[in-house]
Design a protein around this motif. Structure first.
Motif, PDB file in Angstrom:
ATOM      1  N   GLN A 295     -17.880   1.430  -0.035  1.00 25.27           N
ATOM      2  CA  GLN A 295     -17.370   0.097  -0.322  1.00 25.27           C
ATOM      3  C   GLN A 295     -16.231  -0.262   0.628  1.00 25.27           C
ATOM      4  O   GLN A 295     -15.559   0.618   1.171  1.00 25.27           O
ATOM      5  CB  GLN A 295     -16.859   0.003  -1.774  1.00 25.27           C
ATOM      6  N   ALA A 296     -16.002  -1.568   0.790  1.00 27.05           N
ATOM      7  CA  ALA A 296     -14.979  -2.065   1.705  1.00 27.05           C
ATOM      8  C   ALA A 296     -13.631  -2.191   0.992  1.00 27.05           C
ATOM      9  O   ALA A 296     -13.511  -2.958   0.025  1.00 27.05           O
ATOM     10  CB  ALA A 296     -15.400  -3.422   2.261  1.00 27.05           C
ATOM     11  N   TYR A 297     -12.630  -1.460   1.481  1.00 28.68           N
ATOM     12  CA  TYR A 297     -11.290  -1.466   0.891  1.00 28.68           C
ATOM     13  C   TYR A 297     -10.233  -1.623   1.973  1.00 28.68           C
ATOM     14  O   TYR A 297     -10.366  -1.085   3.078  1.00 28.68           O
ATOM     15  CB  TYR A 297     -11.002  -0.150   0.158  1.00 28.68           C
ATOM     16  N   ALA A 298      -9.159  -2.333   1.644  1.00 28.96           N
ATOM     17  CA  ALA A 298      -7.991  -2.421   2.516  1.00 28.96           C
ATOM     18  C   ALA A 298      -6.749  -2.455   1.641  1.00 28.96           C
ATOM     19  O   ALA A 298      -6.791  -2.940   0.503  1.00 28.96           O
ATOM     20  CB  ALA A 298      -8.052  -3.665   3.395  1.00 28.96           C
ATOM     21  N   TRP A 299      -5.638  -1.957   2.186  1.00 32.23           N
ATOM     22  CA  TRP A 299      -4.384  -1.969   1.449  1.00 32.23           C
ATOM     23  C   TRP A 299      -3.237  -2.106   2.445  1.00 32.23           C
ATOM     24  O   TRP A 299      -3.367  -1.786   3.617  1.00 32.23           O
ATOM     25  CB  TRP A 299      -4.239  -0.707   0.595  1.00 32.23           C
ATOM     26  N   GLY A 300      -2.125  -2.640   1.946  1.00 32.40           N
ATOM     27  CA  GLY A 300      -0.962  -2.860   2.793  1.00 32.40           C
ATOM     28  C   GLY A 300      -0.507  -4.303   2.691  1.00 32.40           C
ATOM     29  O   GLY A 300      -0.783  -4.990   1.698  1.00 32.40           O
ATOM     30  N   SER A 301       0.184  -4.791   3.693  1.00 32.41           N
ATOM     31  CA  SER A 301       0.708  -6.151   3.662  1.00 32.41           C
ATOM     32  C   SER A 301      -0.424  -7.173   3.649  1.00 32.41           C
ATOM     33  O   SER A 301      -1.556  -6.876   4.063  1.00 32.41           O
ATOM     34  CB  SER A 301       1.591  -6.401   4.887  1.00 32.41           C
ATOM     35  N   ALA A 302      -0.106  -8.379   3.203  1.00 34.55           N
ATOM     36  CA  ALA A 302      -1.115  -9.438   3.184  1.00 34.55           C
ATOM     37  C   ALA A 302      -1.600  -9.728   4.596  1.00 34.55           C
ATOM     38  O   ALA A 302      -2.782 -10.009   4.815  1.00 34.55           O
ATOM     39  CB  ALA A 302      -0.527 -10.703   2.546  1.00 34.55           C
ATOM     40  N   GLU A 303      -0.698  -9.641   5.574  1.00 33.40           N
ATOM     41  CA  GLU A 303      -1.079  -9.880   6.956  1.00 33.40           C
ATOM     42  C   GLU A 303      -2.071  -8.821   7.445  1.00 33.40           C
ATOM     43  O   GLU A 303      -3.044  -9.144   8.133  1.00 33.40           O
ATOM     44  CB  GLU A 303       0.159  -9.882   7.859  1.00 33.40           C
TER      45      GLU A 303
END
Length: 358
Positions: A295-303
């Motif tokens: 699955q596609a995941y990302a984390w961190g700042s909104a930018e």
């Protein structure tokens, strides 16, 4: 969102359905759409079932400028409030935003009940409805879920295609010259013209929630109106999108390339990952490292999350369905709307997927 082989549904009207729900060829990309997932599963995990917070979330999402609002589906595998009921309430509480399922499992309901509920929801939503559909996530819990309602887990891919063929037959059955009966491999039905017609002639768009295998892409290109994967590899998404476009063009159709993606927004990247890890372990009973392979995941700042999503937009995605990876998602909603949305929308349009015949 499985990648099982296609079965021949054996249903009447298959050739007709392959040419419906298309858009006119314009030679340009459709506008990029960005939607948000309602936290129905998150409610269930927290043990706080309530409609009012979901409706507040829906109204806030519309006010913040999201294009669409989505709800997932599961009975016992990953329990939550029923998406068709929740989206009916959300549609009645909003005026502009599209509502959709990401993704509905039609096999958990009798096809005629599903056809009737979808047609009813299309009226409540005044045509603002998209149905993302899946044949069943390939996990042991899903197989148990199917068994709990007497549905066959084996052959579920062919059953999904046949159910959608039945639905479309039912939704057109009141039109002149259209059949009022359906004869398929798994389902037979008569008197379909007695069911209510949906708000949109022919019914709402049906999107296939699936992977990037050749058989999934062939089904999406010829049978469905959209493709909703959650591929973790942008390059794989781009390759699949190009192939989908080729197949759709050969069929004289346009298919919307979408993406289901999860983001956890926090300027402290370590804290963001920890929150996402906590979320995934409670949602799936598995680790983030296990789930991020599929699955596609990302984390961190909104930018940072916006730049990551931008890769999929540049790869051809035209409708993003964003899930907030938190058991308390509402605090992130405003920042996603104010920072991530405009950053992603500012990207140049990607390559058109598919074309249609006038």
């Amino acid at each position: 969102m499985p990648s099982n082989s296609v079965e021949n549904p054996g249903a009447r009207g298959t050739a007709r359905q392959a040419t419906t729900h298309t858009q006119s060829a314009t030679g340009a990309n459709p506008p990029l759409q960005i939607g948000i997932l309602l936290p129905t599963r998150e409610q269930a995990i927290n043990g706080t079932y309530a409609a009012a917070p979901l409706l507040d979330f829906a109204r806030q999402a519309e006010a913040l400028g999201f294009d669409s609002l989505w709800a997932g589906d599961s009975l016992t595998a990953r329990p939550r409030l029923d998406p068709l009921v929740v989206l009916s309430a959300a549609a009645a509480a909003t005026t502009r935003i599209t509502v959709g399922t990401a993704a509905l499992t039609p096999a958990l309901r009798h096809p005629l009940i599903g056809a009737n509920m979808a047609a009813s929801l299309s009226h409540v939503a005044a045509g603002r409805l998209i149905l993302g559909l899946g044949s069943g996530f390939p996990m042991a819990e899903t197989e148990e879920e199917f068994a709990s309602v007497g549905a066959s887990f084996q052959g579920r891919v062919g059953r999904l295609d046949e159910i959608t063929a039945l639905w479309r037959t039912a939704w057109r059955s009141g039109e002149d010259g259209e059949p009022a009966e359906f004869e398929g491999r798994f389902w037979q039905a008569e008197n379909l013209d007695r069911l209510p017609s949906p708000a949109v002639p022919g019914g709402p768009p049906l999107w296939l929630a699936g992977s990037d295998t050749p058989k999934v892409l062939a089904r999406a290109a010829t049978r469905y109106d959209g493709w909703l994967p959650f591929l973790p590899d942008v390059d794989a998404y781009a390759r699949a999108g190009r192939r989908l476009g080729e197949l759709a063009a050969e069929a004289g159709r346009t298919v919307t390339p979408a993406l289901y993606a999860t983001v956890t927004v926090n300027a402290d990247e370590t804290a963001a990952r920890a929150e996402l890890e906590h979320y995934i372990s409670h949602y799936y009973g598995r680790s983030l490292d296990q789930m991020r392979t599929i699955q596609a995941y990302a984390w961190g700042s909104a930018e940072k999350c916006a730049e990551w999503l931008g890769g999929y937009v540049r790869a051809g995605a035209r409708h993003l369905v964003v899930r907030i990876g938190s058991l308390d998602p509402e605090p992130q909603l405003k920042e996603i709307a104010e920072v991530l949305l405009p950053a992603v929308r500012a990207l140049d349009p990607s390559t058109t997927v598919g074309s249609t015949q006038s």
